[in-house]
Design an enzyme around this catalytic site. Structure first.
Site, PDB file in Angstrom:
ATOM      1  N   GLU A 101      29.807  46.588  82.405  1.00 46.79           N
ATOM      2  CA  GLU A 101      30.136  45.997  81.097  1.00 46.79           C
ATOM      3  C   GLU A 101      30.815  44.642  81.305  1.00 46.79           C
ATOM      4  OE1 GLU A 101      32.415  48.580  78.436  1.00 46.79           O
ATOM      5  OE2 GLU A 101      33.316  46.804  77.530  1.00 46.79           O
ATOM      6  N   ARG A 123      35.498  37.679  77.413  1.00 44.05           N
ATOM      7  CA  ARG A 123      36.892  37.225  77.367  1.00 44.05           C
ATOM      8  C   ARG A 123      37.112  35.955  78.166  1.00 44.05           C
ATOM      9  NH1 ARG A 123      39.709  42.816  78.828  1.00 44.05           N
ATOM     10  NH2 ARG A 123      38.627  44.088  77.310  1.00 44.05           N
ATOM     11  N   THR A 174      33.759  43.817  74.501  1.00 41.37           N
ATOM     12  CA  THR A 174      34.612  42.943  73.678  1.00 41.37           C
ATOM     13  C   THR A 174      33.737  42.093  72.736  1.00 41.37           C
ATOM     14  OG1 THR A 174      36.019  42.798  75.674  1.00 41.37           O
ATOM     15  CG2 THR A 174      36.759  41.597  73.763  1.00 41.37           C
ATOM     16  N   LYS A 211      33.345  54.493  71.736  1.00 41.21           N
ATOM     17  CA  LYS A 211      34.439  54.189  72.650  1.00 41.21           C
ATOM     18  C   LYS A 211      35.726  54.672  71.967  1.00 41.21           C
ATOM     19  CE  LYS A 211      36.837  49.998  74.182  1.00 41.21           C
ATOM     20  NZ  LYS A 211      36.672  48.669  74.769  1.00 41.21           N
TER      21      LYS A 211
HETATM   22  C1  3PG Z   1      38.808  47.262  77.152  1.00 39.92           C
HETATM   23  O1  3PG Z   1      38.382  46.132  77.249  1.00 39.92           O
HETATM   24  O2  3PG Z   1      38.111  48.188  76.796  1.00 39.92           O
HETATM   25  C2  3PG Z   1      40.240  47.524  77.528  1.00 39.92           C
HETATM   26  O3  3PG Z   1      40.993  46.378  77.516  1.00 39.92           O
HETATM   27  C3  3PG Z   1      40.312  48.157  78.862  1.00 39.92           C
HETATM   28  O4  3PG Z   1      41.569  48.682  79.049  1.00 39.92           O
HETATM   29  P1  3PG Z   1      42.172  48.810  80.511  1.00 39.92           P
HETATM   30  O5  3PG Z   1      42.395  47.408  80.981  1.00 39.92           O
HETATM   31  O6  3PG Z   1      43.461  49.582  80.310  1.00 39.92           O
HETATM   32  O7  3PG Z   1      41.198  49.528  81.378  1.00 39.92           O
END
Ligand code: 3PG
Length: 210
Positions: free
Chosen positions: A41, A45, A69, A129
């Protein structure tokens, strides 16, 4: 290529890829695939995220390369054009769901309440999710929701790590867990891609011992 859900069921973890340039994203992907993970994935960002996504999708046609995201319908269209084979979003956005469903691309929207899950369910979504998983009740929340939404599978993300992965994966309705613990920024900055392969292998071992 097996479908996404079957591959998620086999992998049981989904690493997040965040990189500032495609070359780095490709090295991270290579390390993860070497570690046995072929659902990747790429999170939107960084400025280079779309280029990273496209490069990975082109270079690893046998992997499931998705975009995470994803916040809007516009971004959903863009990631599909760049080769995403699935979409993950932090929340539930009807217009993004529409774009994905019209393109026949799986979308896993983020939900954190029964109301959001019910809305997703009524859009025909059966895999979501759970986000941010550790803050909204963790494995117990997935279990509680699944007792009502019996045909839904969950991908908890947010606060998942090697210490709690086993507990999440023990919930029958949990298909796979997502997270950034598999791609630590300090290891990437150090160019230590072997560490990423090792983390992927460790996660698979935890998953296989279930
Ligand atoms: C995401 O993008 O789904 C979360 O920010 C992931 O969370 P984590 O960094 O605690 O794994």
């Amino acid at each position: 290529m097996p479908n996404l859900l079957d591959t998620l069921q086999a992998n049981r973890v989904v690493p997040l890829i965040q990189a500032n340039k495609p070359e780095t994203a490709l090295k991270i992907s290579e390390a993860l695939i070497e570690g046995g993970l072929d659902v990747l994935e790429v999170v939107l960002r960084t400025e280079a995220a779309m280029d990273c996504l496209e490069a990975i999708a082109k270079s690893f046609p046998h992997a499931h390369v998705g975009a995470g995201t994803v916040l809007s319908a516009e971004q959903s269209k863009q990631v599909i054009e760049r080769g995403a084979s699935f979409i993950v979003s932090p929340g539930l956005d009807a217009m993004s769901v529409d774009v994905a469903q019209n393109a026949n691309i799986p979308i896993l929207p983020g939900i954190s309440t029964a109301t959001e899950l019910q809305q997703a369910w009524n859009m025909g979504i059966k895999t979501v999710k759970l986000f941010p998983a550790s803050l909204v009740g963790g494995p117990k929340m997935a279990q509680a929701l699944s007792s009502v939404f019996q045909d839904v599978r969950f991908m908890p993300t947010g606060g998942v790590n090697p210490a709690n992965l086993n507990e999440y994966l023990s919930v029958p309705a949990v298909l796979a867990c997502g997270g950034s613990w598999l791609t630590p920024v300090d290891r990437i900055e150090a160019g230590d891609y072997a560490a990423i392969t090792a983390l992927a292998k460790d996660a698979k071992k935890i998953a296989q011992n279930k």
